[in-house]
Design a protein around this motif. Structure first.
Motif, mmCIF file in Angstrom:
data_model
loop_
_atom_site.group_PDB
_atom_site.id
_atom_site.type_symbol
_atom_site.label_atom_id
_atom_site.label_comp_id
_atom_site.label_asym_id
_atom_site.label_seq_id
_atom_site.Cartn_x
_atom_site.Cartn_y
_atom_site.Cartn_z
ATOM 1 N N GLY A 1 5.963 0.399 5.012
ATOM 2 C CA GLY A 1 4.826 -0.403 4.599
ATOM 3 C C GLY A 1 4.499 -1.511 5.589
ATOM 4 O O GLY A 1 5.369 -2.294 5.963
ATOM 5 N N ASP B 1 -2.396 4.559 0.670
ATOM 6 C CA ASP B 1 -2.125 3.326 -0.074
ATOM 7 C C ASP B 1 -3.016 3.253 -1.302
ATOM 8 O O ASP B 1 -4.230 3.461 -1.214
ATOM 9 C CB ASP B 1 -2.387 2.107 0.811
ATOM 10 C CG ASP B 1 -1.338 1.938 1.903
ATOM 11 O OD1 ASP B 1 -0.452 2.801 2.006
ATOM 12 O OD2 ASP B 1 -1.423 0.947 2.658
ATOM 13 N N GLU C 1 2.708 6.775 -2.432
ATOM 14 C CA GLU C 1 3.299 5.505 -2.010
ATOM 15 C C GLU C 1 4.056 4.845 -3.150
ATOM 16 O O GLU C 1 3.750 5.037 -4.327
ATOM 17 C CB GLU C 1 2.200 4.573 -1.498
ATOM 18 C CG GLU C 1 1.400 3.850 -2.559
ATOM 19 C CD GLU C 1 1.421 2.326 -2.365
ATOM 20 O OE1 GLU C 1 2.418 1.710 -2.787
ATOM 21 O OE2 GLU C 1 0.448 1.785 -1.829
ATOM 22 N N THR D 1 5.545 1.110 -2.658
ATOM 23 C CA THR D 1 5.853 0.070 -1.678
ATOM 24 C C THR D 1 6.997 -0.844 -2.104
ATOM 25 O O THR D 1 7.868 -1.186 -1.299
ATOM 26 C CB THR D 1 4.594 -0.773 -1.388
ATOM 27 O OG1 THR D 1 3.539 0.103 -0.982
ATOM 28 C CG2 THR D 1 4.850 -1.798 -0.298
ATOM 29 N N HIS E 1 -0.994 -1.811 -4.114
ATOM 30 C CA HIS E 1 0.163 -0.936 -3.962
ATOM 31 C C HIS E 1 0.801 -0.595 -5.305
ATOM 32 O O HIS E 1 0.446 -1.152 -6.341
ATOM 33 C CB HIS E 1 1.199 -1.594 -3.043
ATOM 34 C CG HIS E 1 0.730 -1.766 -1.640
ATOM 35 N ND1 HIS E 1 0.394 -0.700 -0.839
ATOM 36 C CD2 HIS E 1 0.514 -2.890 -0.889
ATOM 37 C CE1 HIS E 1 -0.006 -1.148 0.342
ATOM 38 N NE2 HIS E 1 0.053 -2.475 0.335
ATOM 39 N N HIS F 1 6.192 4.792 2.075
ATOM 40 C CA HIS F 1 5.574 3.478 2.272
ATOM 41 C C HIS F 1 6.386 2.341 1.658
ATOM 42 O O HIS F 1 5.852 1.342 1.215
ATOM 43 C CB HIS F 1 4.142 3.485 1.709
ATOM 44 C CG HIS F 1 3.261 2.414 2.296
ATOM 45 N ND1 HIS F 1 3.085 1.180 1.697
ATOM 46 C CD2 HIS F 1 2.476 2.405 3.404
ATOM 47 C CE1 HIS F 1 2.241 0.457 2.411
ATOM 48 N NE2 HIS F 1 1.865 1.175 3.454
ATOM 49 N N SER G 1 8.499 -0.994 1.496
ATOM 50 C CA SER G 1 8.439 -2.224 2.282
ATOM 51 C C SER G 1 9.621 -2.296 3.250
ATOM 52 O O SER G 1 10.737 -1.870 2.929
ATOM 53 C CB SER G 1 8.461 -3.430 1.344
ATOM 54 O OG SER G 1 8.666 -4.631 2.071
#
Length: 313
Positions: free
Chosen positions: A20, A185, A208, A210, A226, A281, A283
């Protein structure tokens, strides 16, 4: 450096990386397709078709390099599909790089709107679907198309079928199957959009996720467009869904306080018909162990169905 083997999910080798805010590029080499380009990882260069979900730099930044490198290797110009709303801007981007690089940067740029289809070949097509990010975005569903002889012609000889076909009779039915879906996203709102049903039926859903833990609230994740893993947990769990949703709202504001909307989202959980879901994705704040621990903590009903892409962490 030893090359990491591709993941194998539902018969599809899947490569790439997705961190991400840093870089996202998901590659299906057997389809010769890449979703988003990130910083243009080397394996993406050999994919003939590139589908861009939105114009944030961690998803589109390597686009000129992708085209330039294919030109350097004397490969055929790639086909790049972008949201129709950014097509003109992407064309301008290439014009700037042509002036900077003094190269042709040959490619075929296609603007695709939500609901529109792009034919890759006679047995493969892609349709754009609506996603919910902080800027205009869209996901993609890849469909396979097979032709099956109509019931009324089964049992006819080869010559009879050949004659029917020569006379212009349509002798087959087209069977279209959603194979792969990619969200890019988005918030979890894409789930409740009725027009996105095929994304939830694809054999493989690349989605995703995140944020993973309480260090970031679900509200914060939604504000930035997100998905939080706790939403995934509720959306995908098939046991006591209503109870989970009502309890979840007491603990964190996953959904608006209106009960009808909460129940609407929960009811959609059973519509996840995907055989496999690949979460991407995450973080960069997380380690591989933290990601794997969080995914392994999902309900037992999801075991063997949910995977995490941790390449690059």
């Amino acid at each position: 450096m030893e090359k990491k083997k591709a993941m194998q999910i539902e018969g599809y080798p899947i490569e790439g990386l997705s961190i991400g805010g840093h870089e996202t590029c998901i590659i299906f080499p057997s389809l010769r397709i890449a979703f988003d380009i990130g910083r243009c990882p080397h394996r993406a260069i050999s994919q003939d078709f590139l589908f861009i979900s939105h114009s944030h730099m961690d998803h589109i930044g390597g686009l000129p390099m992708y085209v330039a490198t294919r030109g350097l290797y004397k490969m055929k110009p790639p086909t790049i599909i972008v949201p129709k709303s950014i097509k003109e801007t992407v064309e301008s981007l290439f014009e700037v790089h042509r002036k900077l690089d003094s190269s042709e940067l040959k490619h075929n740029l296609v603007g695709l709107d939500i609901g529109e289809e792009f034919i890759i070949r006679k047995d493969l097509k892609v349709k754009a679907f609506k996603t919910y990010h902080v800027i205009q975005s869209q996901g993609y569903v890849v469909y396979s198309t097979k032709h099956k002889l109509k019931q009324e012609y089964i049992g006819l000889s080869g010559n009879e079928i050949k004659n029917l076909k020569a006379s212009g009779v349509e002798i087959t039915d087209s069977i279209t199957t959603p194979e792969v879906a990619f969200t890019g996203d988005t918030t979890a709102d894409f789930v409740v959009d009725e027009s996105n049903a095929d994304a939830l039926k694809a054999k493989v859903l690349v989605m995703e996720s995140t944020f993973l833990d309480d260090s970031v609230s679900v509200e914060h994740a939604r504000d930035y467009g997100h998905i939080h893993l706790s939403e995934v947990r509720i959306l995908l769990s098939l046991k006591s869904l209503v109870t989970l949703c009502l309890d979840a709202h007491k603990r964190f504001p996953i959904f608006p306080s209106h009960l009808t909307l909460k129940l609407q989202i929960v009811n959609h959980a059973e519509k996840f018909e995907n055989k496999a879901i690949l979460l991407i994705h995450f973080s960069a704040r997380y380690t591989v162990k933290e990601i794997e621990d969080a995914v392994s903590a999902l309900p037992p009903t999801l075991e063997g169905r949910v995977f995490a892409l941790t390449q690059g962490f």
